[in-house]
Design a protein around this motif. Structure first.
Motif, PDB file in Angstrom:
ATOM      1  N   ARG A   1      21.027  15.620  14.430  1.00  0.00           N
ATOM      2  CA  ARG A   1      20.976  16.656  14.616  1.00  0.00           C
ATOM      3  C   ARG A   1      21.552  16.354  16.241  1.00  0.00           C
TER       4      ARG A   1
ATOM      5  N   GLU B   1      17.332  12.445   9.702  1.00  0.00           N
ATOM      6  CA  GLU B   1      17.673  13.483  10.023  1.00  0.00           C
ATOM      7  C   GLU B   1      17.791  13.421  11.775  1.00  0.00           C
ATOM      8  N   ARG B   2      17.271  12.387  12.769  1.00  0.00           N
ATOM      9  CA  ARG B   2      17.544  12.342  13.812  1.00  0.00           C
ATOM     10  C   ARG B   2      19.319  12.659  13.749  1.00  0.00           C
TER      11      ARG B   2
ATOM     12  N   ILE C   1      14.408   8.253   6.984  1.00  0.00           N
ATOM     13  CA  ILE C   1      14.467  10.315   6.666  1.00  0.00           C
ATOM     14  C   ILE C   1      14.425  10.642   8.168  1.00  0.00           C
ATOM     15  N   VAL C   2      13.422  10.487   8.869  1.00  0.00           N
ATOM     16  CA  VAL C   2      13.250  10.763   9.899  1.00  0.00           C
ATOM     17  C   VAL C   2      14.501  10.051  11.119  1.00  0.00           C
TER      18      VAL C   2
ATOM     19  N   GLY D   1      -5.197   1.194   3.047  1.00  0.00           N
ATOM     20  CA  GLY D   1      -4.076   2.009   2.881  1.00  0.00           C
ATOM     21  C   GLY D   1      -3.608   2.321   2.862  1.00  0.00           C
TER      22      GLY D   1
ATOM     23  N   ALA E   1       4.830   4.860   2.222  1.00  0.00           N
ATOM     24  CA  ALA E   1       5.120   6.390   3.203  1.00  0.00           C
ATOM     25  C   ALA E   1       5.842   6.139   4.555  1.00  0.00           C
ATOM     26  N   LYS E   2       5.125   4.698   5.266  1.00  0.00           N
ATOM     27  CA  LYS E   2       5.896   4.653   6.740  1.00  0.00           C
ATOM     28  C   LYS E   2       7.326   4.138   6.171  1.00  0.00           C
TER      29      LYS E   2
ATOM     30  N   THR F   1       1.194  -1.145  -0.434  1.00  0.00           N
ATOM     31  CA  THR F   1       0.489   0.114  -0.293  1.00  0.00           C
ATOM     32  C   THR F   1       1.094   0.813  -0.011  1.00  0.00           C
ATOM     33  N   THR F   2       0.464   2.311  -0.712  1.00  0.00           N
ATOM     34  CA  THR F   2       1.140   3.121  -0.871  1.00  0.00           C
ATOM     35  C   THR F   2       1.786   4.244   0.879  1.00  0.00           C
ATOM     36  N   ALA F   3       0.614   3.544   1.467  1.00  0.00           N
ATOM     37  CA  ALA F   3       0.489   4.153   3.472  1.00  0.00           C
ATOM     38  C   ALA F   3       2.269   3.064   4.281  1.00  0.00           C
ATOM     39  N   SER F   4       2.098   2.067   3.180  1.00  0.00           N
ATOM     40  CA  SER F   4       3.211   1.231   4.043  1.00  0.00           C
ATOM     41  C   SER F   4       4.637   2.273   2.687  1.00  0.00           C
TER      42      SER F   4
ATOM     43  N   VAL G   1       3.421  12.524   4.550  1.00  0.00           N
ATOM     44  CA  VAL G   1       4.745  12.636   4.895  1.00  0.00           C
ATOM     45  C   VAL G   1       5.607  13.961   5.619  1.00  0.00           C
TER      46      VAL G   1
ATOM     47  N   LEU H   1      -1.526   6.551   6.403  1.00  0.00           N
ATOM     48  CA  LEU H   1      -0.936   6.102   7.583  1.00  0.00           C
ATOM     49  C   LEU H   1      -1.900   6.020   8.378  1.00  0.00           C
TER      50      LEU H   1
ATOM     51  N   ARG I   1       9.300   5.359   4.309  1.00  0.00           N
ATOM     52  CA  ARG I   1      10.340   6.822   3.594  1.00  0.00           C
ATOM     53  C   ARG I   1      10.233   7.489   4.850  1.00  0.00           C
ATOM     54  N   LEU I   2       9.531   7.425   5.461  1.00  0.00           N
ATOM     55  CA  LEU I   2       9.447   8.116   6.844  1.00  0.00           C
ATOM     56  C   LEU I   2      10.430   7.700   7.752  1.00  0.00           C
ATOM     57  N   GLN I   3      10.579   6.851   7.840  1.00  0.00           N
ATOM     58  CA  GLN I   3      11.148   6.125   9.193  1.00  0.00           C
ATOM     59  C   GLN I   3      12.907   5.851   7.953  1.00  0.00           C
TER      60      GLN I   3
END
Lengths: 93, 269
Positions: free
Chosen positions: A36, A32-33, A28-29, B190, A21-22, A16-19, B146, B193, A24-26
């Motif tokens: 910093r 970035e953490r 990049i985050v 889906g 997104a998750k 799914t697009t949501a997974s 996002v 998020l 990619r976010l994990q």
């Protein structure tokens, strides 16, 4: 037809697009953490000075030097210097 | 001691002002003395969401500059007597707020009020930093999307490094996640998020989930914070948020899509 779709698509569960997104976010985050993490104020100046010293002897670009202060837990702090040298800049004699 | 709560997000348009207004009025309805401060200098909007835009005479910057007293600038809410609003100015002077003067205003407000709610501007510029500097708690408003999640993480970094509590090595700001514009149906499909996804990524405690709701636009059209619309899903979700802020443990609602009937499932629609 919804009924037909229901049977046709039930088996193959596409990513799914949501997974996406998750995921990619994990990434990049986390990246970035890492960037910093609190570094002491003197690090930029120290970097500049070390670069100046290095340049007395060899050619180095700003990017070839990286300095990191890592806390290894408790009282132990490690100052890590990484200098990348390229072959053409220090020909062997 | 007043609790200073910043409502922040990094990204714009995620519902900071809507949330500030709803939470502020909700706390006041519970009998607490609440002041809502609009930190968005140059782009004030909290007055509009609260429905008191025509009663603004003096603003935050007037108070900072000594052109008006706090009492002259504070607008008493007409619905709840224990609630006041301190509007932002409309001038573009970005550097109008300095730490020292803001600190003085907050201290003075703290003598009268139980809760000081700071509605932060978007971004990570001076205004947003000022809104979070004195905070004891932060409500990180996030959409399940996002760019909003990433920006919220940036703001979490700022809370941990640029606040007064960070500078003085005090106990860190208490962080709360407020997920807004949540659409359970799209999560099931889906396309969005989920609450768990966002919690996993940001790893801060969840304060509330506000469903995407038509009631929110209606509320801002009318200048009546959505929490006053007790029939609405968003209003009830904000009421839960207020109760949780006050220490109650309240089950999370509006997390699952309404089930479709057998007929609409078979024939689409």
């Amino acid at each position: 037809m919804a009924l037909l779709d229901y049977f046709l698509h039930k088996k193959d569960k596409p990513v799914t697009t949501a997974s996406k997104a998750k995921e990619r976010l994990q990434i990049i985050v986390a990246h970035e953490r890492n960037n910093r993490k609190v570094q002491p104020d003197y690090l930029p100046d120290l970097t500049k000075d070390i670069l100046a010293v290095l340049r007395k002897y060899i050619q180095v670009s700003d990017e070839s030097l990286s300095i990191n202060l890592d806390n290894k837990g408790g009282e132990l702090n490690v100052l890590e210097l990484n200098i990348e040298l390229h072959d053409e800049q220090h020909p062997q004699t | 001691m007043a609790r200073i709560i910043v409502v922040t997000s990094g990204k714009g348009g995620v519902g900071k002002t809507t949330s500030s207004a709803a939470i502020g009025i909700g706390l006041a309805l519970k009998g607490h003395k609440v002041v809502l401060i609009d930190f968005d200098i140059g782009l004030r909007n909290l007055d509009l969401i609260m429905g008191c835009e025509r009663r603004v005479v003096y603003d935050f910057v007037n108070v900072i500059k000594g052109e008006a007293t706090l009492n002259q600038a504070l607008i008493k809410d007409k619905r709840v007597s224990t609630l006041s609003i301190l509007p932002a100015s409309q001038t573009r002077d970005k550097d109008a707020l300095d730490k020292e003067s803001v600190g003085k205003v907050l201290t003075e407000l703290g003598e009268t009020y139980d809760y000081i709610i700071c509605d932060s501007p978007a971004g990570i510029e001076a205004g947003a930093m000022m809104a979070l500097y004195y905070a004891d708690e932060a409500i990180v408003t996030t959409n399940p999307e996002v760019s909003s999640v990433r920006d919220s993480d940036r703001i979490l970094g700022m809370l941990a490094s640029r606040s007064r509590r960070a500078e003085l090595n005090l106990e860190p700001i208490k962080e709360h996640l407020l997920l807004t514009r949540y659409s359970p149906k799209r999560v099931t499909e889906g396309e969005m998020l989920s609450v768990e996804d966002v919690e996993d990524i940001l790893s801060i405690p969840l304060l509330g989930v506000i469903p995407e709701s038509q009631a929110v636009l209606k509320a801002s059209n009318a200048g009546e914070p959505v929490i006053l619309d007790k029939e609405s899903d968003a209003g009830q979700a904000y009421q839960d948020v207020v109760n949780r802020l006050l220490g109650d443990s309240v089950d999370f609602r509006f997390l699952v899509a309404e089930k479709k009937g057998i007929f609409s499932r078979m024939f689409g629609g």
